[in-house]
Design an enzyme around this catalytic site. Sequence first.
Site, PDB file in Angstrom:
ATOM      1  CB  CYS A  32     -10.131  -3.263   3.322  1.00  0.00           C
ATOM      2  SG  CYS A  32      -8.996  -1.623   3.516  1.00  0.00           S
ATOM      3  CB  CYS A  35     -10.076  -0.774   0.851  1.00  0.00           C
ATOM      4  SG  CYS A  35      -8.476  -2.066   1.467  1.00  0.00           S
TER       5      CYS A  35
END
Length: 108
Positions: A32, A35
Amino acid sequence: MAAPTTVDDATFEAEVLNSAKPVLVDFWAPWCGPCRLVSPVVEAVGEAHPDKISTAKVNTDENQQLAMRYGIFSIPTMIVFKGGREAARLVGYMPQATMEDRLREFLA
């Protein structure tokens, strides 16, 4: 200052739910991109307020039961747990000042 604690299914209750102070938990995954952007922000918030809030990380790929239990449908999702319960939820990347503003009640 300490980096966020890595927690999993086995340690979540002890490290997060039973914590004496609020815990900001970053639900993330290695693939991600956002993230990776939010991770240093979570760490900076914890380092700036170590007496007010702890930080932890949960890899949702490796801990799918936790992700399902807390309804993580989008990552990054950050949840503040206080007294063993969800007290606030933040979704997506945000700069440190914005995150601290959204967490004001836990950092005061």
